[in-house]
Structure formats: structure tokens, C-alpha cells
Design a protein around this motif. Structure first.
Motif, PDB file in Angstrom:
ATOM      1  N   GLU A 262      39.924  49.108  17.818  1.00 30.62           N
ATOM      2  CA  GLU A 262      39.465  49.982  16.733  1.00 30.62           C
ATOM      3  C   GLU A 262      39.111  51.363  17.260  1.00 30.62           C
ATOM      4  O   GLU A 262      39.462  52.386  16.672  1.00 30.62           O
ATOM      5  CB  GLU A 262      38.277  49.345  16.007  1.00 30.62           C
TER       6      GLU A 262
ATOM      7  N   ASN B 119      41.946  53.722  17.822  1.00 32.88           N
ATOM      8  CA  ASN B 119      42.478  54.417  16.646  1.00 32.88           C
ATOM      9  C   ASN B 119      41.915  55.830  16.544  1.00 32.88           C
ATOM     10  O   ASN B 119      42.489  56.677  15.874  1.00 32.88           O
ATOM     11  CB  ASN B 119      42.158  53.642  15.366  1.00 32.88           C
ATOM     12  N   TYR B 120      40.780  56.082  17.187  1.00 32.86           N
ATOM     13  CA  TYR B 120      40.107  57.375  17.105  1.00 32.86           C
ATOM     14  C   TYR B 120      40.187  58.162  18.407  1.00 32.86           C
ATOM     15  O   TYR B 120      40.336  59.372  18.399  1.00 32.86           O
ATOM     16  CB  TYR B 120      38.634  57.179  16.713  1.00 32.86           C
TER      17      TYR B 120
END
Length: 88
Positions: free
Chosen positions: A17, A20-21
Motif C-alpha cells: 500500500e 502506491n504512494y
């Protein structure tokens, strides 16, 4: 500041997750607000200032002039005024 390898600290699902950033960069993760220490609480600086300010206030209420206190503590006259005329 301690540097840790994220892959050793963060579960795989969370790592995917985060990727993703941010990928291949250094990021800072701050403490939760409730875990912060107040300024000077660990070093004793807060307590030292409290003792100094109490001593300044006692000197002033004992009749010593602001200018004299300022010279003795190497503080500006304005700083001494804030201490002696501030919260009591």
C-alpha cells in the motif's frame, strides 16, 4: 533518529500500500501525538527554567530592581519584565 529498514518493520500488505504512494524514497513517520514528550521534560530544561524564573520573581518581590536582575541573569530587561509581571 533511528533508521530502520521498512521491509523488516512493516507487514507485506502495508508495504504494498505504501508503495502506491512512495517508492525508493526515505520517508519520516512521526510519533502519535499522545506519545510526544513536552519540551524539556526529559533533559530537565523545563524544570531548570522554572527554578530560574522562581528565583527571579523572588528577587523582584524582595526589592531588587529589574535592571539588577537583568544583569545578574544575563537576560534582557524585557524578558525579566515578562517573568515578573506575567502569570502569577
Amino acid at each position: 533518529m533511528t533508521r530502520l529498514k521498512a521491509v523488516n518493520q512493516i507487514p507485506d500488505y502495508l508495504m504494498r500500500e505504501l508503495q502506491n504512494y512512495v517508492q525508493g524514497k526515505t520517508i519520516y513517520i512521526p510519533k502519535r501525538k499522545e506519545e510526544y514528550n513536552a519540551w524539556g521534560s526529559k533533559s530537565g530544561g523545563r524544570e531548570a527554567l522554572k527554578r530560574r524564573n522562581t528565583s527571579i520573581l523572588e528577587a523582584f518581590t524582595g526589592g531588587e530592581s529589574i535592571a539588577s536582575i537583568s544583569d545578574r541573569y544575563y537576560l534582557s530587561i524585557e524578558t525579566i519584565k515578562k517573568i515578573v509581571y506575567g502569570k502569577r
